[in-house]
Design a protein around this motif. Structure first.
Motif, PDB file in Angstrom:
ATOM      1  N   THR A   1      55.289 -14.951 -32.784  1.00 19.07           N
ATOM      2  CA  THR A   1      54.424 -15.753 -32.386  1.00 19.07           C
ATOM      3  C   THR A   1      54.190 -16.095 -31.550  1.00 19.07           C
ATOM      4  OG1 THR A   1      53.934 -16.346 -34.722  1.00 19.07           O
ATOM      5  CG2 THR A   1      53.557 -17.518 -33.676  1.00 19.07           C
ATOM      6  N   THR A   2      55.444 -17.027 -30.905  1.00 17.05           N
ATOM      7  CA  THR A   2      55.620 -17.687 -29.562  1.00 17.05           C
ATOM      8  C   THR A   2      55.319 -16.486 -28.627  1.00 17.05           C
ATOM      9  OG1 THR A   2      57.230 -18.786 -30.542  1.00 17.05           O
ATOM     10  CG2 THR A   2      57.232 -18.920 -28.357  1.00 17.05           C
ATOM     11  N   PHE A   3      55.700 -15.533 -27.968  1.00 13.32           N
ATOM     12  CA  PHE A   3      55.860 -14.389 -27.586  1.00 13.32           C
ATOM     13  C   PHE A   3      53.907 -14.101 -27.207  1.00 13.32           C
ATOM     14  CE2 PHE A   3      54.240  -9.806 -26.083  1.00 13.32           C
ATOM     15  CZ  PHE A   3      54.904 -10.003 -25.211  1.00 13.32           C
ATOM     16  N   LEU A   4      53.255 -13.914 -28.156  1.00 13.37           N
ATOM     17  CA  LEU A   4      51.592 -13.393 -28.538  1.00 13.37           C
ATOM     18  C   LEU A   4      51.107 -14.757 -28.243  1.00 13.37           C
ATOM     19  CD1 LEU A   4      51.696 -11.349 -31.478  1.00 13.37           C
ATOM     20  CD2 LEU A   4      51.729 -10.617 -28.876  1.00 13.37           C
ATOM     21  N   SER A   5      51.566 -16.143 -28.200  1.00 14.41           N
ATOM     22  CA  SER A   5      50.357 -16.873 -28.280  1.00 14.41           C
ATOM     23  C   SER A   5      50.973 -17.672 -26.743  1.00 14.41           C
ATOM     24  CB  SER A   5      50.414 -18.460 -28.859  1.00 14.41           C
ATOM     25  OG  SER A   5      52.764 -18.798 -28.977  1.00 14.41           O
ATOM     26  N   LEU A   6      51.766 -18.232 -25.950  1.00 14.84           N
ATOM     27  CA  LEU A   6      51.925 -18.006 -24.961  1.00 14.84           C
ATOM     28  C   LEU A   6      51.298 -16.822 -24.143  1.00 14.84           C
ATOM     29  CD1 LEU A   6      55.104 -20.135 -24.614  1.00 14.84           C
ATOM     30  CD2 LEU A   6      52.775 -20.636 -25.000  1.00 14.84           C
ATOM     31  N   SER A   7      51.656 -15.633 -23.982  1.00 14.03           N
ATOM     32  CA  SER A   7      50.793 -14.178 -23.315  1.00 14.03           C
ATOM     33  C   SER A   7      49.722 -14.355 -23.317  1.00 14.03           C
ATOM     34  CB  SER A   7      51.697 -12.937 -24.331  1.00 14.03           C
ATOM     35  OG  SER A   7      53.104 -12.753 -23.970  1.00 14.03           O
ATOM     36  N   PHE A   8      48.854 -14.756 -24.013  1.00 13.14           N
ATOM     37  CA  PHE A   8      47.536 -14.556 -24.623  1.00 13.14           C
ATOM     38  C   PHE A   8      47.374 -16.091 -23.681  1.00 13.14           C
ATOM     39  CE2 PHE A   8      43.214 -17.277 -26.054  1.00 13.14           C
ATOM     40  CZ  PHE A   8      42.736 -15.844 -25.573  1.00 13.14           C
ATOM     41  N   LEU A   9      47.647 -17.452 -23.475  1.00 10.81           N
ATOM     42  CA  LEU A   9      46.989 -18.602 -22.719  1.00 10.81           C
ATOM     43  C   LEU A   9      47.332 -18.703 -21.081  1.00 10.81           C
ATOM     44  CD1 LEU A   9      46.438 -21.331 -22.699  1.00 10.81           C
ATOM     45  CD2 LEU A   9      49.373 -21.611 -23.479  1.00 10.81           C
ATOM     46  N   CYS A  10      49.376 -18.218 -21.222  1.00 17.55           N
ATOM     47  CA  CYS A  10      49.979 -18.502 -19.788  1.00 17.55           C
ATOM     48  C   CYS A  10      48.707 -16.354 -19.224  1.00 17.55           C
ATOM     49  CB  CYS A  10      50.936 -18.528 -19.415  1.00 17.55           C
ATOM     50  SG  CYS A  10      50.564 -20.051 -20.070  1.00 17.55           S
TER      51      CYS A  10
END
Length: 249
Positions: free
Chosen positions: A23-32
């Motif tokens: 979840t951390t990877f996917l959320s930060l990947s989408f944001l950044c």
């Protein structure tokens, strides 16, 4: 206080599972990564001449490269969680911090570059420089982010009304001096401050954690005993330290 922080950090990290890392990877990947790529694609569709510019394509490749590196570092953090827990925690925090700091700062200065008005550029750069100076000052003074947050709440309660009144005055003055300049809307004035404040808060919070655990790495056993945590909880169930205990039992 440090003991409570250490216990809380490690207990929280122990409770995180595969879903949390994903979840951390996917959320930060989408944001950044995702949002900048979507923005670039939209700009290329709106302004076709951008498609022929080499730096736009290079920027896309750089973002994709950052995405790959980010994935690898998160995967390494996950893989080391039960082998070298403290190092894994530092790497996990450091990876997120650098990603957000570099890319959000890049987006921030990307806005600055595209603004034609030089006075507006200065208004955007100035708060960012103040944020950098604050982080530098707090690192030298070894200020605690938690204590600062408590003090900030107290200041907000005492002077919140005055600060709001000053913002309204700034808004009125900017309308009077620049009546036809949309860059001086209330949102335009406050947004950079919010972005910089968030970056400063997150940077100092993560630095405080990383520096604390960097100190712990120098003598893990001492801090483990002080925290009353088992070898398994501290080092991980696949760690060399825990395996040595199992062999001796």
């Amino acid at each position: 206080m440090e003991k409570k922080k250490i216990d809380g950090y490690i207990e929280t990290y122990n409770s995180q599972n595969t879903k949390y890392f994903l979840t951390t990877f996917l959320s930060l990947s989408f944001l950044c990564i995702g949002i900048p790529l979507i923005f670039i694609s939209a700009m290329k569709d709106t302004y076709p001449h951008l498609q022929s510019l080499m730096w736009v394509q290079v920027l896309q490749y750089i973002l994709i490269g950052i995405e790959i590196v980010f994935f690898l570092l998160i995967f390494i953090s996950y893989n080391l969680k039960e082998k070298k827990k403290i190092f894994s925690l530092i790497l996990f925090d450091f990876t997120q911090w650098i990603l957000l700091l570099v890319l959000l700062s890049g987006m921030y200065f990307g806005i600055v570059i595209f603004i034609n008005d030089y006075f507006s550029k200065f208004l955007l750069i100035f708060p960012y420089l103040l944020g950098v100076l604050k982080v530098t000052f707090d690192i030298k003074k070894k200020s605690s982010r938690q204590e600062q947050a408590t003090n900030l709440m107290g200041i907000t309660e005492k002077f919140g009304a005055i600060i709001f009144f000053l913002i309204v005055i700034i808004r009125w003055v900017s309308d009077f001096i620049f009546p036809n300049n949309g860059n001086f809307s209330l949102i335009a004035i406050l947004s950079p401050l919010f972005i910089v404040a968030a970056l400063v808060f997150y940077t100092e919070y993560q630095l405080e954690r990383i520096l604390l655990f960097k100190t712990i790495l120098t003598d893990q056993e001492k801090f483990r005993i002080e925290s009353n945590l088992s070898v398994r909880d501290w080092y991980g169930k696949k760690s060399k330290e825990y395996k040595d205990i199992e062999k001796n039992n």
